[in-house]
Motif scaffolding. Structure first.
Motif, PDB file in Angstrom:
ATOM      1  N   LEU A   1      26.815  47.474  22.276  1.00 23.62           N
ATOM      2  CA  LEU A   1      25.927  46.854  23.255  1.00 23.62           C
ATOM      3  C   LEU A   1      25.285  47.888  24.166  1.00 23.62           C
ATOM      4  CD1 LEU A   1      28.051  43.749  24.394  1.00 23.62           C
ATOM      5  CD2 LEU A   1      26.441  43.931  22.485  1.00 23.62           C
ATOM      6  N   THR A   2      24.056  47.614  24.565  1.00 20.41           N
ATOM      7  CA  THR A   2      23.395  48.437  25.577  1.00 20.41           C
ATOM      8  C   THR A   2      23.961  48.076  26.948  1.00 20.41           C
ATOM      9  OG1 THR A   2      21.648  46.814  25.986  1.00 20.41           O
ATOM     10  CG2 THR A   2      21.279  48.406  24.202  1.00 20.41           C
ATOM     11  N   ASP A   3      23.648  48.891  27.947  1.00 15.23           N
ATOM     12  CA  ASP A   3      24.119  48.619  29.305  1.00 15.23           C
ATOM     13  C   ASP A   3      23.610  47.264  29.793  1.00 15.23           C
ATOM     14  OD1 ASP A   3      25.447  51.024  29.364  1.00 15.23           O
ATOM     15  OD2 ASP A   3      23.874  52.086  30.484  1.00 15.23           O
ATOM     16  N   ARG A   4      22.350  46.961  29.490  1.00  9.87           N
ATOM     17  CA  ARG A   4      21.790  45.683  29.936  1.00  9.87           C
ATOM     18  C   ARG A   4      22.471  44.511  29.239  1.00  9.87           C
ATOM     19  NH1 ARG A   4      19.612  44.526  34.371  1.00  9.87           N
ATOM     20  NH2 ARG A   4      17.637  45.682  34.203  1.00  9.87           N
TER      21      ARG A   4
ATOM     22  N   LEU B   1      26.281  39.991  29.201  1.00 12.36           N
ATOM     23  CA  LEU B   1      27.556  39.476  28.713  1.00 12.36           C
ATOM     24  C   LEU B   1      28.486  39.145  29.874  1.00 12.36           C
ATOM     25  CD1 LEU B   1      29.672  38.872  26.541  1.00 12.36           C
ATOM     26  CD2 LEU B   1      30.187  41.319  26.464  1.00 12.36           C
ATOM     27  N   THR B   2      28.551  40.019  30.864  1.00 17.36           N
ATOM     28  CA  THR B   2      29.391  39.761  32.033  1.00 17.36           C
ATOM     29  C   THR B   2      28.960  38.476  32.727  1.00 17.36           C
ATOM     30  OG1 THR B   2      29.781  42.123  32.379  1.00 17.36           O
ATOM     31  CG2 THR B   2      30.153  40.675  34.259  1.00 17.36           C
ATOM     32  N   GLY B   3      27.654  38.261  32.813  1.00 20.86           N
ATOM     33  CA  GLY B   3      27.148  37.027  33.406  1.00 20.86           C
ATOM     34  C   GLY B   3      27.561  35.800  32.614  1.00 20.86           C
TER      35      GLY B   3
ATOM     36  N   ARG C   1      17.931  36.160  37.918  1.00 21.37           N
ATOM     37  CA  ARG C   1      17.758  36.413  39.349  1.00 21.37           C
ATOM     38  C   ARG C   1      18.647  37.577  39.804  1.00 21.37           C
ATOM     39  NH1 ARG C   1      18.671  31.753  40.721  1.00 21.37           N
ATOM     40  NH2 ARG C   1      20.836  31.878  41.421  1.00 21.37           N
ATOM     41  N   ILE C   2      19.887  37.605  39.336  1.00 23.97           N
ATOM     42  CA  ILE C   2      20.829  38.651  39.739  1.00 23.97           C
ATOM     43  C   ILE C   2      20.403  40.020  39.202  1.00 23.97           C
ATOM     44  CG2 ILE C   2      23.207  39.488  39.421  1.00 23.97           C
ATOM     45  CD1 ILE C   2      24.060  36.515  39.426  1.00 23.97           C
ATOM     46  N   LEU C   3      19.912  40.033  37.961  1.00 25.66           N
ATOM     47  CA  LEU C   3      19.550  41.296  37.313  1.00 25.66           C
ATOM     48  C   LEU C   3      18.114  41.731  37.598  1.00 25.66           C
ATOM     49  CD1 LEU C   3      21.244  40.730  33.822  1.00 25.66           C
ATOM     50  CD2 LEU C   3      22.110  42.084  35.739  1.00 25.66           C
ATOM     51  N   GLY C   4      17.324  40.825  38.176  1.00 32.52           N
ATOM     52  CA  GLY C   4      15.939  41.162  38.482  1.00 32.52           C
ATOM     53  C   GLY C   4      15.053  41.253  37.261  1.00 32.52           C
ATOM     54  N   ILE C   5      15.329  40.400  36.251  1.00 31.81           N
ATOM     55  CA  ILE C   5      14.519  40.361  35.033  1.00 31.81           C
ATOM     56  C   ILE C   5      14.167  38.906  34.746  1.00 31.81           C
ATOM     57  CG2 ILE C   5      15.501  42.469  34.059  1.00 31.81           C
ATOM     58  CD1 ILE C   5      17.372  40.783  32.392  1.00 31.81           C
TER      59      ILE C   5
ATOM     60  N   GLU D   1      17.526  35.692  27.686  1.00 30.76           N
ATOM     61  CA  GLU D   1      17.781  34.991  26.425  1.00 30.76           C
ATOM     62  C   GLU D   1      17.690  35.946  25.237  1.00 30.76           C
ATOM     63  OE1 GLU D   1      18.838  32.051  25.888  1.00 30.76           O
ATOM     64  OE2 GLU D   1      18.641  31.166  27.885  1.00 30.76           O
ATOM     65  N   THR D   2      16.744  36.877  25.304  1.00 31.38           N
ATOM     66  CA  THR D   2      16.619  37.859  24.228  1.00 31.38           C
ATOM     67  C   THR D   2      17.856  38.744  24.150  1.00 31.38           C
ATOM     68  OG1 THR D   2      14.198  37.912  24.444  1.00 31.38           O
ATOM     69  CG2 THR D   2      15.253  39.797  23.371  1.00 31.38           C
ATOM     70  N   HIS D   3      18.337  39.176  25.313  1.00 37.48           N
ATOM     71  CA  HIS D   3      19.553  40.000  25.335  1.00 37.48           C
ATOM     72  C   HIS D   3      20.756  39.204  24.830  1.00 37.48           C
ATOM     73  CE1 HIS D   3      17.783  43.506  27.059  1.00 37.48           C
ATOM     74  NE2 HIS D   3      17.475  42.936  28.234  1.00 37.48           N
ATOM     75  N   ARG D   4      20.816  37.938  25.188  1.00 33.70           N
ATOM     76  CA  ARG D   4      21.927  37.103  24.724  1.00 33.70           C
ATOM     77  C   ARG D   4      21.916  36.977  23.204  1.00 33.70           C
ATOM     78  NH1 ARG D   4      23.050  32.019  28.885  1.00 33.70           N
ATOM     79  NH2 ARG D   4      23.587  33.297  30.702  1.00 33.70           N
ATOM     80  N   ALA D   5      20.741  36.759  22.654  1.00 32.17           N
ATOM     81  CA  ALA D   5      20.637  36.639  21.204  1.00 32.17           C
ATOM     82  C   ALA D   5      21.051  37.948  20.537  1.00 32.17           C
ATOM     83  CB  ALA D   5      19.210  36.277  20.811  1.00 32.17           C
ATOM     84  N   SER D   6      20.661  39.065  21.137  1.00 32.96           N
ATOM     85  CA  SER D   6      20.999  40.366  20.571  1.00 32.96           C
ATOM     86  C   SER D   6      22.502  40.619  20.609  1.00 32.96           C
ATOM     87  CB  SER D   6      20.266  41.472  21.333  1.00 32.96           C
ATOM     88  OG  SER D   6      20.631  42.745  20.834  1.00 32.96           O
TER      89      SER D   6
END
Length: 211
Positions: free
Chosen positions: A145-148, A153-155, A167-171, A177-182
């Protein structure tokens, strides 16, 4: 997962008659047995990856059962150890359990108690190995996994929705959703339940079984 070695009962007793009788008894219920007359011969045979359990007499020439037990632990051999003795006492029992023995049987050995102890210890060891292998594979996948993606994942583990994570990550929420799918793809999971199980196997490994 790689295929685990076949479970084996390693039997160590300097009395040949006792050794042969116990080996025969264990073989009658389909257990694979390797018997040795002393701890030195055993140590030449054992490897850290072996699976099963160890039946170990306490009073033997060259090395006592407790000495063998300590040396095997130092080498990283994690076989559950069942101590056998014809001279049982509280101090020996206490020392054996302090060094990690899972059971303590007095001679003459009760056949039913022996079979139950061996089968219980072997099942315990197989479960431990399976969990360790699953944890190792999960840890390897998490490393992809990347840092993002780790932040996302932590969220997820904290129960955050995509909007909350965004909101927390500022994105953007769609980026979350894209990061979750990845991360689902990289961790090779298909549901949140599978994801949580894989994550917790690494972060909070389950406690060892007790007989």
């Amino acid at each position: 997962m790689t295929r685990a070695p076949e479970p084996t009962v390693y039997l160590v007793d300097d009395d040949a008659a006792v050794r042969d009788a116990l080996a025969f008894l264990l073989s009658t219920v389909g257990l694979q047995v390797k018997a040795f007359g002393d701890g030195l011969a055993l140590q030449d045979e054992l490897e850290p990856g072996d699976v099963g359990c160890l039946l170990l007499d306490i009073r033997m020439p060259h090395l006592s059962g407790l000495q063998v037990q300590a040396q095997l632990r130092a080498r990283g051999v994690d076989l559950p150890i069942i101590i056998m003795t014809g001279h049982g006492n509280v101090d020996l029992c206490r020392r054996a359990f302090q060094q990690g023995a899972v059971d303590f049987l007095e001679k003459p050995i009760d056949e039913t108690a022996l079979l139950e102890a061996v089968q219980r210890a072997t099942r315990q060891h197989l479960r431990q190995r399976e969990r360790a292998e699953a944890s190792g594979e999960a840890r390897s996948r998490l490393a992809r996994l990347t840092d993002r993606e780790r932040e996302v994942l932590t969220g997820l583990m904290d129960g955050q929705t995509s909007k909350q994570s965004a909101r927390i990550l500022g994105i953007g929420a769609r980026t979350v959703e894209t990061h979750r799918a990845s991360l689902f793809e990289k961790l090779e999971v298909h549901s949140l339940a599978e994801l949580m199980r894989a994550y917790l196997n690494v972060v909070e490994p389950p406690a060892p079984d007790h007989p």
